[in-house]
Design an enzyme around this catalytic site. Structure first.
Site, PDB file in Angstrom:
ATOM      1  N   PRO A   1       1.174  -0.823  -0.223  1.00 38.91           N
ATOM      2  CA  PRO A   1      -0.333   0.149   0.242  1.00 38.91           C
ATOM      3  C   PRO A   1       0.670   1.197  -0.192  1.00 38.91           C
ATOM      4  O   PRO A   1       0.828   2.551  -0.411  1.00 38.91           O
ATOM      5  CB  PRO A   1      -0.664  -0.022   1.684  1.00 38.91           C
ATOM      6  CG  PRO A   1      -1.038  -1.786   1.847  1.00 38.91           C
ATOM      7  CD  PRO A   1       0.524  -2.201   1.136  1.00 38.91           C
ATOM      8  N   TYR A   2       2.285   1.447   0.593  1.00 41.93           N
ATOM      9  CA  TYR A   2       3.135   2.232   0.816  1.00 41.93           C
ATOM     10  C   TYR A   2       3.262   2.740  -0.772  1.00 41.93           C
ATOM     11  O   TYR A   2       3.348   4.280  -1.553  1.00 41.93           O
ATOM     12  CB  TYR A   2       4.082   2.066   2.074  1.00 41.93           C
ATOM     13  CG  TYR A   2       5.170   3.366   1.408  1.00 41.93           C
ATOM     14  CD1 TYR A   2       5.262   4.416   2.401  1.00 41.93           C
ATOM     15  CD2 TYR A   2       6.486   2.856   1.693  1.00 41.93           C
ATOM     16  CE1 TYR A   2       6.150   5.565   2.318  1.00 41.93           C
ATOM     17  CE2 TYR A   2       7.290   3.063   1.053  1.00 41.93           C
ATOM     18  CZ  TYR A   2       7.393   4.310   2.076  1.00 41.93           C
ATOM     19  OH  TYR A   2       8.178   5.496   1.776  1.00 41.93           O
ATOM     20  N   LEU A   3       3.969   1.245  -1.237  1.00 40.82           N
ATOM     21  CA  LEU A   3       4.564   1.844  -2.688  1.00 40.82           C
ATOM     22  C   LEU A   3       3.474   2.508  -3.537  1.00 40.82           C
ATOM     23  O   LEU A   3       3.480   3.081  -4.802  1.00 40.82           O
ATOM     24  CB  LEU A   3       4.950   0.507  -3.099  1.00 40.82           C
ATOM     25  CG  LEU A   3       6.383  -0.417  -1.990  1.00 40.82           C
ATOM     26  CD1 LEU A   3       6.960  -1.473  -2.567  1.00 40.82           C
ATOM     27  CD2 LEU A   3       7.234   0.937  -2.192  1.00 40.82           C
TER      28      LEU A   3
END
Length: 212
Positions: free
Chosen positions: A125-127
């Site tokens: 999700p961060y990427l």
């Protein structure tokens, strides 16, 4: 006099960048949620603005020439904060920069943001958030440089990096201080607009490998 806005100045890399610029008496504005976290940095040229990135923070962009976005939701937060900070706040920062005619926007992104499906990771999700923020900046018309470091460590920096991605994930780490040094070098250059750098610990001096 030119002025640099550092968004996320209370984070580890943000503090390193802020402290270095403050020590040179450069005109620096920092955007933080809690200004007490910068009490240890003293400079006549340091202007601290308190604001929450989840709200309107456009006031911080007045008179700014360069923006360094080093804000992040942090590894202990959920996907909701990742979406609101790493994507939505970054998007708003780009919009505010465009309105303020900012001359250079330096985005701290992440290895894997080019293709979040390509690296097996529990921080997908961060990427994805970083990918979308990078893409938004790239088509915004705001002059930019994007920095995508490998996994960050608190090891002592040597000022030595490489921009060639190692074959193994275990070799991709880089000290935070070397990311800060690289960011500060990019800040001094007008010829790196439109460039995207992946950064890893290496054997090359920052001021030689980031010039091409």
């Amino acid at each position: 006099m030119s002025k640099t806005l550092i968004i996320g100045a209370s984070g580890q890399i943000g503090q390193m960048v802020t402290k270095t610029l403050a020590e040179t008496d450069e005109a620096v504005r920092t955007l933080v949620r809690d200004k007490s976290k910068l009490n240890h940095i003293k400079s006549s040229g340091l202007d601290i603005v308190e604001a929450d990135l989840e709200n309107d923070f456009s006031q911080a962009f007045e008179g700014v020439d360069t923006v360094i976005f080093v804000a992040g939701s942090g590894v202990s937060t959920g996907a909701d904060k990742t979406l609101l900070v790493d994507l939505w706040a970054a998007k708003k920062a780009v919009d505010y920069s465009k309105q303020a005619n900012v001359k250079h926007f330096i985005m701290l992104s992440s290895i894997g943001a080019d293709d979040p499906d390509a690296i097996a990771s529990d921080i997908k999700p961060y990427l994805v958030a970083k990918h979308m923020a990078d893409q938004y900046l790239m088509v915004s018309g705001v002059p930019f440089t994007i920095v995508r470091p490998g996994p960050l460590t608190n090891d002592e920096g040597q000022g030595k990096i490489t921009i060639r991605r190692p074959d193994n994930l275990e070799e991709m780490s880089i000290p935070r201080s070397d990311v800060a040094k690289s960011t500060l070098f990019i800040l001094t250059r007008d010829d790196l607009n439109g460039k995207i750098f992946e950064l890893f610990g290496g054997t090359y001096d920052v001021d030689t490998v980031l010039v091409y």
